[in-house]
Structures are given as C-alpha cells and as structure tokens.
Write an enzyme that holds these catalytic residues in place. Structure first.
Site, PDB file in Angstrom:
ATOM      1  N   ASP A 140       0.154   5.094   0.804  1.00 31.21           N
ATOM      2  CA  ASP A 140       0.064   5.885   2.118  1.00 31.21           C
ATOM      3  C   ASP A 140       0.158   5.122   3.365  1.00 31.21           C
ATOM      4  OD1 ASP A 140       0.003   8.235   0.372  1.00 31.21           O
ATOM      5  OD2 ASP A 140      -2.115   7.962   0.169  1.00 31.21           O
TER       6      ASP A 140
ATOM      7  N   ASP B  64      -1.774  -0.807   5.913  1.00 29.51           N
ATOM      8  CA  ASP B  64      -2.003  -0.265   7.063  1.00 29.51           C
ATOM      9  C   ASP B  64      -3.423  -0.418   7.788  1.00 29.51           C
ATOM     10  OD1 ASP B  64      -2.658   1.736   5.183  1.00 29.51           O
ATOM     11  OD2 ASP B  64      -2.266   3.224   6.726  1.00 29.51           O
ATOM     12  N   LYS B  65      -4.120  -1.014   6.677  1.00 24.69           N
ATOM     13  CA  LYS B  65      -5.517  -1.240   7.447  1.00 24.69           C
ATOM     14  C   LYS B  65      -6.266  -2.466   6.974  1.00 24.69           C
ATOM     15  CE  LYS B  65      -6.603   2.275   3.850  1.00 24.69           C
ATOM     16  NZ  LYS B  65      -5.220   2.272   3.563  1.00 24.69           N
TER      17      LYS B  65
ATOM     18  N   ASP C 262       0.928  -1.253  -0.123  1.00 22.35           N
ATOM     19  CA  ASP C 262      -0.060   0.049  -0.005  1.00 22.35           C
ATOM     20  C   ASP C 262       1.025   1.267   0.078  1.00 22.35           C
ATOM     21  OD1 ASP C 262      -2.343   1.677   0.178  1.00 22.35           O
ATOM     22  OD2 ASP C 262      -2.034   1.829   2.557  1.00 22.35           O
TER      23      ASP C 262
ATOM     24  N   HIS D  23     -11.525   5.442  -7.933  1.00 19.39           N
ATOM     25  CA  HIS D  23     -12.785   5.669  -7.961  1.00 19.39           C
ATOM     26  C   HIS D  23     -13.413   5.496  -6.386  1.00 19.39           C
ATOM     27  CE1 HIS D  23     -11.757   2.956 -11.322  1.00 19.39           C
ATOM     28  NE2 HIS D  23     -12.500   3.853 -12.023  1.00 19.39           N
TER      29      HIS D  23
ATOM     30  N   TYR E 148      -4.763  12.321   1.860  1.00 18.67           N
ATOM     31  CA  TYR E 148      -4.736  12.782   0.320  1.00 18.67           C
ATOM     32  C   TYR E 148      -3.748  13.461  -0.313  1.00 18.67           C
ATOM     33  CZ  TYR E 148      -9.615  11.876   1.331  1.00 18.67           C
ATOM     34  OH  TYR E 148     -10.891  11.212   1.700  1.00 18.67           O
TER      35      TYR E 148
ATOM     36  N   SER F  51      -8.871   7.802  -3.754  1.00 19.04           N
ATOM     37  CA  SER F  51      -9.941   8.361  -3.687  1.00 19.04           C
ATOM     38  C   SER F  51     -10.131   9.840  -3.857  1.00 19.04           C
ATOM     39  CB  SER F  51     -11.169   7.810  -2.533  1.00 19.04           C
ATOM     40  OG  SER F  51     -10.623   8.581  -1.444  1.00 19.04           O
TER      41      SER F  51
END
Length: 183
Positions: free
Chosen positions: A13, A136-137, A11, A94, A22, A56
C-alpha cells in the site's frame, strides 16, 4: 548452493497500489501508474520482486485473512498477466495493541521488525548487499536496515515523507518508476 540473487522488496500500500486505507477488496485496489512497467524493468535487470506488507487490518478485524488472500491472489495474477511474476509475498497480520484474538501478539514480522525480510532472504537465497527496499514510510526503511539491506528508498506515492524518513532513506523518489530509471 546456487549464487544468492538481488531482490527488490516492495511495500504494497503506497508503493504498488494507492493507499486508500486498509485495502481489502479488488474494487478498492488501484495500481499506481507506472508500477507494472517499473516491475518489468526490475525483472529485466535480474532482480527478484518480493512484496512485504503489514496487514494490521486483519488483526483489527476490518477484513479476514481469507479476504486478504483473495485480493493478493488477484494482484499476483494481474501482475503476472502483464508479465510480472512476483517471487514472494510476505505479510504480517498482527498488531500488538489494536489486534484481536490470535492476532494480538508482539511478533517478529511486523515492520519495523525485519522478520518478513529475513524469511524471504532465507527462502529465496537473496543477497542483501545488492538488494533494494522500496517503501513509503519510516517503518519500511527500519525493517530493511535491520535486515541488512544496503539500499532503502522512499517513494512519494503513499504516506507523507517525514524528516526522519529522509534522513534514513538512501534516496527519495516521486514513484517506483522514477526510482527504477535511476538504477
């Protein structure tokens, strides 16, 4: 056909760079300490390195796809300058609820769905049995699991680790560097 290769899906960020919310500008992009060295070590171990990132912010109108590409190119070159060649970068622009215009769709690529990973697996001839995902999630882990990746790890350099995350993860590490030392 050539033999399938192991990969590490990262991943962006919270794993590669500090998640300042963002991130879209070079000035806001800050590599997490030890990430470059960890990626070099992964390359030495024979892993492909593939970035998979939900973006996103594009769908929400916070920044343009062009701005994302500019930042991504800078990140790619910054890593290459330090000896880390990324093998693939996959992103999802998206968001089904918060998106605007063409980006407000229900897609197959936004994690926790496995679309980005499945595309990379096919494009790069990746062996999911020997591959690793680092996020991280929970949605990162869910995407890895859905794509058949056997080892899915969380790092503490991004979002807060939840109980659900701990239960889904193959392991939890302080950062990418400490994870790499363990493999």
């Amino acid at each position: 056909m050539s033999k399938a290769k192991p990969a590490v899906f990262l991943d962006r960020d919270g794993v590669i760079n500090k998640d300042n919310g963002y991130v879209s500008q070079i000035d806001d992009f800050e590599f997490i300490e030890g990430v470059i060295e960890a990626c070099l070590a992964l390359k030495e171990k024979g892993y492909l390195i593939v970035v998979i990132t939900n973006q996103s912010g594009i769908a929400r109108g916070f920044f343009s796809e062009e701005q994302f590409h500019t930042l991504t190119e800078w990140m790619d070159w910054s890593m290459a300058d330090r000896g880390v060649d990324l093998d693939g970068i996959y992103y999802c622009p998206h968001h089904s609820e918060e998106g605007q215009g063409e980006f407000k769709i229900e897609c197959d690529c936004r994690k926790p769905k496995a679309g980005m990973l499945l595309n990379a697996i096919e494009d790069l001839n990746i062996d999911v049995e020997t591959s690793i995902l680092v996020g991280d999630k929970v949605s990162d882990l869910q995407a890895g699991i859905a794509a058949g990746v056997k080892s899915n790890y969380l790092v503490r350099t991004g979002k807060e680790i939840t109980e659900q995350g701990e239960s889904l993860a193959s392991g939890v590490f302080d950062d990418l560097a400490s994870l790499v030392k363990s493999i």
